[in-house]
Enzyme design. Sequence first.
Site, PDB file in Angstrom:
ATOM      1  N   ARG A  55     -70.607 -25.772-138.713  1.00  0.00           N
ATOM      2  CA  ARG A  55     -70.353 -24.520-137.989  1.00  0.00           C
ATOM      3  C   ARG A  55     -71.104 -24.437-136.666  1.00  0.00           C
ATOM      4  O   ARG A  55     -70.585 -23.901-135.688  1.00  0.00           O
ATOM      5  CB  ARG A  55     -70.705 -23.328-138.880  1.00  0.00           C
ATOM      6  N   TYR A 108     -66.497  -6.556-116.481  1.00  0.00           N
ATOM      7  CA  TYR A 108     -65.220  -6.915-117.128  1.00  0.00           C
ATOM      8  C   TYR A 108     -64.884  -5.856-118.186  1.00  0.00           C
ATOM      9  O   TYR A 108     -65.730  -5.518-119.017  1.00  0.00           O
ATOM     10  CB  TYR A 108     -65.417  -8.299-117.768  1.00  0.00           C
ATOM     11  N   ASP A 181     -72.776 -11.928-115.915  1.00  0.00           N
ATOM     12  CA  ASP A 181     -71.485 -12.563-116.161  1.00  0.00           C
ATOM     13  C   ASP A 181     -71.153 -13.324-114.883  1.00  0.00           C
ATOM     14  O   ASP A 181     -70.828 -12.736-113.857  1.00  0.00           O
ATOM     15  CB  ASP A 181     -70.430 -11.493-116.474  1.00  0.00           C
ATOM     16  N   LYS A 206     -61.881 -19.835-117.905  1.00  0.00           N
ATOM     17  CA  LYS A 206     -61.408 -19.746-116.525  1.00  0.00           C
ATOM     18  C   LYS A 206     -61.573 -21.097-115.827  1.00  0.00           C
ATOM     19  O   LYS A 206     -60.858 -22.022-116.118  1.00  0.00           O
ATOM     20  CB  LYS A 206     -62.140 -18.613-115.812  1.00  0.00           C
TER      21      LYS A 206
END
Length: 388
Positions: A55, A108, A181, A206
């Site tokens: 994981r 955002y 960000d 992106k």
Amino acid sequence: MKAPSSPATRLIHARPDSSGSTRVETVGPAIQKGSTVLISRAADVYDESRPTYGRMGLATHDALSAALCELEGANYVSLYPSGLAAMTAALTAVLKSGDDILVTDAIYKPTRRYCDEVLTRFGVSVRYHAPDLDAAGVLALAGPATRLIVLESPGSLTLEMQDAPGVARLARKRGILTLIDNTWAAGALFRPLAHGVDISVQSLTKYACGHSDILMGSAATARPDLAKALENGVRDFGWATTAEDAYGVLRGLRTLHARLTRQGENGLKIASWLQRHPKIARVLHPALPADPGHAIWRRDYSGAAGLFAVELTPCPSAAVDAFLDRLEIFGLGFSWGGFESLALPCDPQLKSRRLSDARKGPLIRLSIGLEDPDDLIADLDAALGVIP
Ligand SMILES: *Cc1c(COP(=O)(O)O)cnc(C)c1O
């Protein structure tokens, strides 16, 4: 023990002989998939210094994290299944009930939703600061409970530049953390950690991926205490990403600088052309000398990304739709940073903003891809022609 003769058992344990020296090196890492990790000695089963379960990521993830550490100038980078998950996980990793946070109003929008709908339920006070406020102005809003300042520069949709180095310097003096960000700069055009910001988050979906086919996010830090907090956050929430996606993002990173350079140049050429068009009231792009954020961009950034926005001269929404529908090369869609150009009307998303907005006309965001910029200009010119 002699080899089992049962076909079922033999099939399950069939593996190539790994004792020889016939390993083949490839340019990219192996795509290592797995939940179970085979542990060679019983004494190591609970050794937390070794990977014992899939994981937390295996060899492909390690290769991606190493490349992102290089890009961000970080000691530690954690991976998440989306950029939004990276933001929410990083926030959750460092905040506790009773804390206060100061978030840019140009954050955002889904991150804003998390702050307003989730963090507040867990006793965090969420306040917003104007994205064009200077560093002293942001810090003047901080109080004794302020634990974290959340920046995004340039701001989502409206592209205001923030003085991240200035905010980081003043915040550190007061024991307040900073998180940015940094998706627009993709870790390449602006390196937040080198400017004193504590945590740098980006949506790898992106520019890092660059091909509009993977969702992933990262959070980077150079501080050991925050690295531990981020790592614990990944562990406690159970975030996991696939080896194929990690491979795809790593492949994207290899061409990041080349794509960003070209997309930034194409974007600037198109932005300059749009500036002179009679249907355009304003171009919001920090690399244009007339932009209010230009001085900060010039001081801190090594280049421009291909993402910016335009304010049209006031016109009815039917005319905006006609303009967007007339575009042939630009696709219509969310997300950005891929090799293909996209347009997006922004006004519905801007309704959640608290602070003043001097805009009169509709706002359209453009993500410039790798097409020939003259073809994109011709496409925009034809589409702008349908606005009365
Ligand atoms: C897209 C985006 C995100 C979220 O990334 P996903 O990978 O789509 O979850 C976060 N911040 C910014 C600025 C973005 O543009």
